[in-house]
Write a protein that holds these residues in place. Sequence first.
Motif, PDB file in Angstrom:
ATOM      1  N   VAL A  97       0.870  -1.172   0.000  1.00 49.40           N
ATOM      2  CA  VAL A  97       0.000   0.000   0.000  1.00 49.40           C
ATOM      3  C   VAL A  97       0.910   1.226   0.000  1.00 49.40           C
ATOM      4  O   VAL A  97       1.574   1.519   0.989  1.00 49.40           O
ATOM      5  N   ALA A 118      -1.438   5.852   3.484  1.00 45.43           N
ATOM      6  CA  ALA A 118      -1.250   4.418   3.248  1.00 45.43           C
ATOM      7  C   ALA A 118      -1.757   3.605   4.437  1.00 45.43           C
ATOM      8  O   ALA A 118      -2.433   2.583   4.263  1.00 45.43           O
ATOM      9  N   GLN A 122      -4.670   0.718   4.494  1.00 47.52           N
ATOM     10  CA  GLN A 122      -4.381  -0.617   5.019  1.00 47.52           C
ATOM     11  C   GLN A 122      -5.342  -0.956   6.161  1.00 47.52           C
ATOM     12  O   GLN A 122      -5.899  -2.058   6.204  1.00 47.52           O
ATOM     13  N   MET A 135       0.056  -7.563   3.978  1.00 49.32           N
ATOM     14  CA  MET A 135       0.181  -6.167   3.550  1.00 49.32           C
ATOM     15  C   MET A 135       1.298  -5.431   4.268  1.00 49.32           C
ATOM     16  O   MET A 135       1.642  -5.768   5.397  1.00 49.32           O
ATOM     17  N   THR A 137       2.984  -1.065   4.226  1.00 51.94           N
ATOM     18  CA  THR A 137       2.802   0.287   3.690  1.00 51.94           C
ATOM     19  C   THR A 137       4.143   0.971   3.470  1.00 51.94           C
ATOM     20  O   THR A 137       5.153   0.616   4.080  1.00 51.94           O
ATOM     21  N   VAL A 163      -2.715   0.741  -4.346  1.00 52.22           N
ATOM     22  CA  VAL A 163      -2.673  -0.612  -3.804  1.00 52.22           C
ATOM     23  C   VAL A 163      -2.070  -1.499  -4.897  1.00 52.22           C
ATOM     24  O   VAL A 163      -2.683  -1.735  -5.929  1.00 52.22           O
TER      25      VAL A 163
END
Length: 177
Positions: A97, A118, A122, A135, A137, A163
């Motif tokens: 992200v 970000a 997320q 995930m 960032t 993304v």
Amino acid sequence: MTTRLRRVNSGILLAAVCSFGLAGCNTASNLATPNVTNAPAAGFASIEPGSEEEFIINVGRRIYFDKGSATISSEAKMTIDNQAVWLKQNKKWLVKVQGHADDPGSEAAQKTLSAKRAAAVQSALVQRGVDPKRMWTKGYGVERPVTDCDEVTCQSQNRRVVVNLRDEFDASAPQRN
């Protein structure tokens, strides 16, 4: 009066013949021309389900923010909803992200703002059921502008989160166990 009536009747008859003739021509040409209205666009005919192309084209990967803000708009929430559904169905993908900014302030302030953007996206994805272990960032600040311009509408394109799908963690990802 009869000459005028003949002209009106002739006009009506001519209009009827033309209309019928054109309608007949239209029908004949429709039979010869394939219906391509709903055909896939060239170059996108073979989008594989679960592919990065499908995510980009059908779901969308960009979320835009107001100037100086890391608050997710109602429009952006719809995109995040779609992203979450897709990501939960396609668990093979990792997600980076990436936050960006183009707002007044120092470079350090822009990095902080982009990181907050970000993190907000997320967090929204996690709230919708996407596994946070997939995930990470990164806030880029003003490092990677989409466009370099002075117009307000143009600058707003740089106030975004992207993304991105990944096969593996990159150097910006925290160490994973």
